[in-house]
Scaffold this active site. Sequence first.
Site, PDB file in Angstrom:
ATOM      1  N   PRO A   1       3.650   2.162   2.345  1.00 34.46           N
ATOM      2  CA  PRO A   1       3.359   1.190   1.294  1.00 34.46           C
ATOM      3  C   PRO A   1       2.921   1.867  -0.003  1.00 34.46           C
ATOM      4  O   PRO A   1       2.323   2.940   0.010  1.00 34.46           O
ATOM      5  CB  PRO A   1       2.257   0.321   1.888  1.00 34.46           C
ATOM      6  CG  PRO A   1       1.726   1.072   3.051  1.00 34.46           C
ATOM      7  CD  PRO A   1       2.795   1.994   3.521  1.00 34.46           C
TER       8      PRO A   1
ATOM      9  N   ALA B   1       1.056   2.284  -3.760  1.00 33.90           N
ATOM     10  CA  ALA B   1      -0.276   2.058  -4.355  1.00 33.90           C
ATOM     11  C   ALA B   1      -1.266   1.611  -3.294  1.00 33.90           C
ATOM     12  O   ALA B   1      -2.049   0.686  -3.492  1.00 33.90           O
ATOM     13  CB  ALA B   1      -0.203   1.033  -5.491  1.00 33.90           C
ATOM     14  N   ALA B   2      -1.205   2.271  -2.143  1.00 38.68           N
ATOM     15  CA  ALA B   2      -1.967   1.823  -0.974  1.00 38.68           C
ATOM     16  C   ALA B   2      -3.072   2.788  -0.563  1.00 38.68           C
ATOM     17  O   ALA B   2      -3.807   2.518   0.383  1.00 38.68           O
ATOM     18  CB  ALA B   2      -1.017   1.599   0.202  1.00 38.68           C
TER      19      ALA B   2
ATOM     20  N   GLY C   1      -0.953   7.977  -0.342  1.00 41.40           N
ATOM     21  CA  GLY C   1      -0.307   9.134  -0.976  1.00 41.40           C
ATOM     22  C   GLY C   1       1.208   9.146  -0.855  1.00 41.40           C
ATOM     23  O   GLY C   1       1.822  10.209  -0.995  1.00 41.40           O
TER      24      GLY C   1
ATOM     25  N   LYS D   1      -0.774  10.260   4.103  1.00 39.86           N
ATOM     26  CA  LYS D   1      -2.069  10.866   4.467  1.00 39.86           C
ATOM     27  C   LYS D   1      -3.141   9.782   4.514  1.00 39.86           C
ATOM     28  O   LYS D   1      -2.996   8.703   3.929  1.00 39.86           O
ATOM     29  CB  LYS D   1      -2.481  11.974   3.496  1.00 39.86           C
ATOM     30  CG  LYS D   1      -2.639  11.549   2.015  1.00 39.86           C
ATOM     31  CD  LYS D   1      -3.987  10.950   1.643  1.00 39.86           C
ATOM     32  CE  LYS D   1      -4.016  10.454   0.192  1.00 39.86           C
ATOM     33  NZ  LYS D   1      -5.077   9.514  -0.108  1.00 39.86           N
TER      34      LYS D   1
ATOM     35  N   ASP E   1      -3.053  14.684  -5.607  1.00 42.54           N
ATOM     36  CA  ASP E   1      -2.733  14.624  -4.178  1.00 42.54           C
ATOM     37  C   ASP E   1      -1.476  15.414  -3.829  1.00 42.54           C
ATOM     38  O   ASP E   1      -1.239  15.716  -2.654  1.00 42.54           O
ATOM     39  CB  ASP E   1      -2.484  13.168  -3.744  1.00 42.54           C
ATOM     40  CG  ASP E   1      -3.769  12.388  -3.556  1.00 42.54           C
ATOM     41  OD1 ASP E   1      -4.853  13.005  -3.644  1.00 42.54           O
ATOM     42  OD2 ASP E   1      -3.683  11.170  -3.325  1.00 42.54           O
TER      43      ASP E   1
HETATM   44  O1  C5P Z   1      -4.268  12.634  -9.680  1.00 42.10           O
HETATM   45  P1  C5P Z   1      -3.799  11.278  -9.956  1.00 42.10           P
HETATM   46  O2  C5P Z   1      -2.747  11.229 -11.039  1.00 42.10           O
HETATM   47  O3  C5P Z   1      -3.416  10.494  -8.752  1.00 42.10           O
HETATM   48  O4  C5P Z   1      -5.062  10.498 -10.560  1.00 42.10           O
HETATM   49  C1  C5P Z   1      -4.962   9.234 -11.148  1.00 42.10           C
HETATM   50  C2  C5P Z   1      -6.230   8.980 -11.949  1.00 42.10           C
HETATM   51  O5  C5P Z   1      -7.358   8.926 -11.075  1.00 42.10           O
HETATM   52  C3  C5P Z   1      -6.579  10.066 -12.951  1.00 42.10           C
HETATM   53  O6  C5P Z   1      -5.918   9.850 -14.168  1.00 42.10           O
HETATM   54  C4  C5P Z   1      -8.071   9.922 -13.094  1.00 42.10           C
HETATM   55  O7  C5P Z   1      -8.382   8.848 -13.943  1.00 42.10           O
HETATM   56  C5  C5P Z   1      -8.502   9.508 -11.689  1.00 42.10           C
HETATM   57  N1  C5P Z   1      -8.977  10.659 -10.891  1.00 42.10           N
HETATM   58  C6  C5P Z   1     -10.282  11.119 -11.095  1.00 42.10           C
HETATM   59  N2  C5P Z   1     -10.717  12.192 -10.371  1.00 42.10           N
HETATM   60  C7  C5P Z   1      -9.925  12.795  -9.465  1.00 42.10           C
HETATM   61  C8  C5P Z   1      -8.609  12.334  -9.248  1.00 42.10           C
HETATM   62  C9  C5P Z   1      -8.175  11.258  -9.986  1.00 42.10           C
HETATM   63  O8  C5P Z   1     -11.037  10.584 -11.914  1.00 42.10           O
HETATM   64  N3  C5P Z   1     -10.406  13.836  -8.773  1.00 42.10           N
END
Ligand code: C5P
Length: 342
Positions: free
Chosen positions: A106, A108-109, A112, A24, A148
């Site tokens: 890729p 960590a890009a 998603g 995405k 995501d």
């Molecule tokens: O959802 P995901 O695990 O990808 O998020 C990784 C980190 O990004 C979360 O632990 C949080 O620190 C941050 N995050 C955030 N607000 C969001 C989504 C992610 O602060 N809406």
Amino acid sequence: MLGLPALSKESRSRRRLALSAAAKVNLVLEILGKRADGYHELVTVMQAVDLSDRLILEEAADLELAVSAEGVPGDATNLALRAATALREASGTDRGVHITLDKRVPVAAGLGGGSSDAAAVLLGLNRLWGLRWPAARLAEVATTLGMDVPFFLRGGGALGTGRGEELKPVPAGAVALVLVTPPFGSSTAEAYGRVTPSMYTDGSRAQTMAGLLRTRQAARVAASLYNGLEAAVAPLHPEIARMKAALLAAGALGVAMSGSGPTVFGVARSFEHARQIRARLTRASWRCWAVRTLGGPAVRVRTIGSMDRMMGRGQAARRGTLDPVFGGSNPPAPTTIRRGRR
Ligand code: C5P
């Protein structure tokens, strides 16, 4: 039977699914503020694009994962394996799966890719394990894996609110994009950790984009791109500004970073134009793709049936030497196998 590959009875009866899991981009990502739970309140327009990982799911006693790409964890931290573990626990089943993951998106890009793999595993196992869970129940498990992941259960275009996991479909026309990824990753948690209140906006840009997407007007979409995380991430990586400038110089109508980066993308007038832009980007260390937005599902599932087996396609797909969904050749065979029995 003459001419058929020699398969054991057990192998013939084992069910296999071939899946593609699309990436995405965030056409708009606005940060409204910080929440009491530590996450950030978002309004974002997410859009699936036709750059996809490939997965094979095969019935097995354990939870197992084989990954094709270097640098991608093949252990229990991999989101695809975490998805299988989470669904096994939530459903109470004692069944297993062998997952073969062929990474093309890729890592960590900001695209998603790991989240899409996780959604593909949830959708595939729902079928392979005969759970018949409705989408809303799968979405609950998806949210425990990452904000995501719920998006990829459906795909297309969507307006995301809350932490990005509350989704409203946005009917989207096809738009051609060029993705550019540098040879390093970006941590989502670190990106959000650098957000300050000066980066907060009111969500109106995302609402505007959601309305525009229906129109297929590339120039207007291009003029309305926005990512509030860019101000947090770009100072860490000067390459982001360089990639954006190169895309604009190559003819992109507008550019932005996707998600928490570092991938940036440009909007093109047509797919042919996107290919021209990509051809003009000459820096060897950048990976570049001309892609189209996907109106339909991000995850596509196909049973590898008896015809595939007769043609040897099932085995070849499992080895990673045949594209499981679309035909054609794949990158090298998986290199890592870890067992995830709990
Ligand atoms: O959802 P995901 O695990 O990808 O998020 C990784 C980190 O990004 C979360 O632990 C949080 O620190 C941050 N995050 C955030 N607000 C969001 C989504 C992610 O602060 N809406």
